[in-house]
Scaffold this active site. Structure first.
Site, PDB file in Angstrom:
ATOM      1  N   SER A 100       0.681  -1.287   0.137  1.00  8.16           N
ATOM      2  CA  SER A 100       0.116  -0.062   0.155  1.00  8.16           C
ATOM      3  C   SER A 100       0.736   1.279  -0.058  1.00  8.16           C
ATOM      4  O   SER A 100       0.463   2.369  -0.458  1.00  8.16           O
ATOM      5  CB  SER A 100      -0.943   0.012   1.201  1.00  8.16           C
TER       6      SER A 100
ATOM      7  N   TYR B 229      12.145   0.752  -2.365  1.00  9.44           N
ATOM      8  CA  TYR B 229      11.207  -0.180  -2.105  1.00  9.44           C
ATOM      9  C   TYR B 229       9.785   0.309  -2.743  1.00  9.44           C
ATOM     10  O   TYR B 229       9.063  -0.394  -3.437  1.00  9.44           O
ATOM     11  CB  TYR B 229      11.003  -0.236  -0.619  1.00  9.44           C
TER      12      TYR B 229
HETATM   13  N1  LIG Z   1       4.813  -6.758   6.263  1.00  4.85           N
HETATM   14  C1  LIG Z   1       4.201  -5.682   5.928  1.00  4.85           C
HETATM   15  O1  LIG Z   1       3.824  -4.761   6.669  1.00  4.85           O
HETATM   16  C2  LIG Z   1       4.091  -5.480   4.502  1.00  4.85           C
HETATM   17  C3  LIG Z   1       3.466  -4.295   3.970  1.00  4.85           C
HETATM   18  C4  LIG Z   1       3.268  -3.958   2.686  1.00  4.85           C
HETATM   19  C5  LIG Z   1       3.617  -5.124   1.758  1.00  4.85           C
HETATM   20  N2  LIG Z   1       4.356  -6.317   2.195  1.00  4.85           N
HETATM   21  C6  LIG Z   1       5.025  -7.158   1.142  1.00  4.85           C
HETATM   22  O2  LIG Z   1       4.364  -8.377   1.543  1.00  4.85           O
HETATM   23  C7  LIG Z   1       5.238  -9.361   1.251  1.00  4.85           C
HETATM   24  C8  LIG Z   1       5.689 -10.375   2.423  1.00  4.85           C
HETATM   25  O3  LIG Z   1       5.903  -9.436   3.446  1.00  4.85           O
HETATM   26  P1  LIG Z   1       6.751 -10.045   4.809  1.00  4.85           P
HETATM   27  O4  LIG Z   1       6.410  -8.892   5.777  1.00  4.85           O
HETATM   28  O5  LIG Z   1       6.328 -11.731   4.861  1.00  4.85           O
HETATM   29  O6  LIG Z   1       8.223  -9.870   4.391  1.00  4.85           O
HETATM   30  P2  LIG Z   1       9.655 -10.700   4.955  1.00  4.85           P
HETATM   31  O7  LIG Z   1      10.875  -9.407   4.805  1.00  4.85           O
HETATM   32  O8  LIG Z   1       9.526 -10.887   6.453  1.00  4.85           O
HETATM   33  O9  LIG Z   1       9.797 -12.031   4.003  1.00  4.85           O
HETATM   34  C9  LIG Z   1      10.347 -11.823   2.832  1.00  4.85           C
HETATM   35  C10 LIG Z   1      10.867 -13.178   2.394  1.00  4.85           C
HETATM   36  O10 LIG Z   1      11.102 -13.087   1.170  1.00  4.85           O
HETATM   37  C11 LIG Z   1      12.406 -13.903   0.962  1.00  4.85           C
HETATM   38  N3  LIG Z   1      13.309 -13.292  -0.050  1.00  4.85           N
HETATM   39  C12 LIG Z   1      14.289 -12.213   0.182  1.00  4.85           C
HETATM   40  N4  LIG Z   1      14.991 -12.046  -1.174  1.00  4.85           N
HETATM   41  C13 LIG Z   1      14.728 -13.316  -1.896  1.00  4.85           C
HETATM   42  C14 LIG Z   1      15.097 -13.740  -2.943  1.00  4.85           C
HETATM   43  N5  LIG Z   1      16.039 -13.074  -3.862  1.00  4.85           N
HETATM   44  N6  LIG Z   1      14.700 -15.090  -3.544  1.00  4.85           N
HETATM   45  C15 LIG Z   1      13.918 -15.529  -2.848  1.00  4.85           C
HETATM   46  N7  LIG Z   1      13.223 -15.205  -1.729  1.00  4.85           N
HETATM   47  C16 LIG Z   1      13.646 -13.976  -1.069  1.00  4.85           C
HETATM   48  C17 LIG Z   1      12.942 -13.652   2.380  1.00  4.85           C
HETATM   49  O11 LIG Z   1      14.007 -15.010   2.651  1.00  4.85           O
HETATM   50  C18 LIG Z   1      11.833 -13.860   3.383  1.00  4.85           C
HETATM   51  O12 LIG Z   1      11.511 -15.124   3.491  1.00  4.85           O
HETATM   52  C19 LIG Z   1       6.639  -8.662   0.688  1.00  4.85           C
HETATM   53  O13 LIG Z   1       6.800  -8.542  -0.739  1.00  4.85           O
HETATM   54  C20 LIG Z   1       6.472  -7.193   1.301  1.00  4.85           C
HETATM   55  O14 LIG Z   1       7.191  -6.332   0.385  1.00  4.85           O
HETATM   56  C21 LIG Z   1       4.717  -6.349   3.584  1.00  4.85           C
END
Ligand SMILES: NC(=O)c1ccc[n+]([C@@H]2O[C@H](COP(=O)([O-])OP(=O)(O)OC[C@H]3O[C@@H](n4cnc5c(N)ncnc54)[C@H](O)[C@@H]3O)[C@@H](O)[C@H]2O)c1
Length: 254
Positions: A148, A160
């Protein structure tokens, strides 16, 4: 009740070794769906597979770097071999929880490139690698996880935010190109979501301030995001493609 998922083939979830992807993998498997966890974190990926209870859908872990084409092709091959096909891809892997917040002029160029390579090119790589399998499935679905932050332009995360805006554009272009193969492509933008991973960049005061901006006054949890992703993957969303679904407790109205 008939299943809302095909009986043959499975779903690839990238970045499912922790956080939102981990809960998504476990919730899909609980519904009987076979899941391939494609993540570069070996230990975390294997731990999620070990968490999957007997009787659920099958789960495999394939060590994958989504920024690498060959690595994505390998994950798709492993998923096809294990499940007899792939009907869904959730591009969820992202450099996110490890990112430092800083103004855009202080972002090192190397960090800018790394974020684009994983967050945006990773979606391109995995979607392209999975395309033949998705076509074979007869009714494929790709769900791309953006954020978002792209809707309100969050400060101190310029690489990002722009990578996620790119994911939205890529999803829309792919939806136009893949509709003829009956493959749907949608973007889901989570708002602040508090997972098992500690976020050093968010203080308790900032967390409370974010919650106050939402209509629903509690912290977002991984299951709140995973459930609508599962809906978008399923046949219940068969007439939905090219759309952006914002899931943030009503913080941003889009
Ligand atoms: N948690 C939040 O507040 C939030 C908010 C908005 C969007 N998001 C999005 O939701 C998704 C999940 O968020 P999250 O909080 O679980 O993130 P996180 O950072 O906890 O997990 C990200 C995962 O991606 C994996 N990863 C990173 N680089 C990689 C690569 N090159 N190849 C394969 N795997 C890779 C990491 O090992 C990890 O397991 C992400 O796309 C994030 O940008 C999260």
């Amino acid at each position: 009740m008939a299943s809302r998922f095909p009986t043959r083939g499975g779903v690839i979830v990238t970045g499912a070794a922790q956080g939102i992807g981990r809960r998504l993998a476990l919730m899909l498997a609980a519904e009987g769906v076979d899941v391939c966890i494609a993540d570069w974190n070996d230990e975390g990926g294997r731990a999620v597979v070990a968490e999957n209870p007997d009787g659920a859908g099958r789960m495999i872990f394939v060590r994958t770097d989504v920024s690498d084409e060959a690595s994505c092709a390998n994950a798709v091959g492993e998923a096809e071999a294990a499940f007899g096909g792939v009907f869904g891809v959730v591009n969820n892997a992202s450099i996110f929880s490890t990112l430092q917040m800083r103004p855009f002029w202080e972002i090192p160029t190397e960090e800018w490139d790394r974020v684009q390579n994983v967050n945006l090119k990773g979606v391109f790589n995995m979607s392209r690698a999975a395309l033949p399998a998705l076509r074979n499935s007869g009714a494929g679905s790709i769900v791309n996880i953006a954020s978002s932050t792209l809707l309100f332009g969050r400060q101190n995360y310029a690489h990002y935010v722009s990578s996620k805006a790119g994911v939205m554009g890529l999803s829309r272009a792919m939806a136009r190109e893949l509709g003829g193969f009956n493959i749907r492509v949608n973007t889901l933008t989570p708002g602040p979501t508090f997972t098992e991973i500690e976020r050093k960049t968010v203080t308790p005061e900032q967390r409370e301030a974010m919650i106050r901006q939402q209509c629903l006054e509690r912290a977002g949890a991984p299951d709140d995001i995973a459930a609508p992703i599962i809906f978008l993957l399923s046949s219940e969303a068969r007439w939905i493609t090219g759309q952006l679904l914002n899931v943030d407790g009503g913080m941003v109205m889009h």
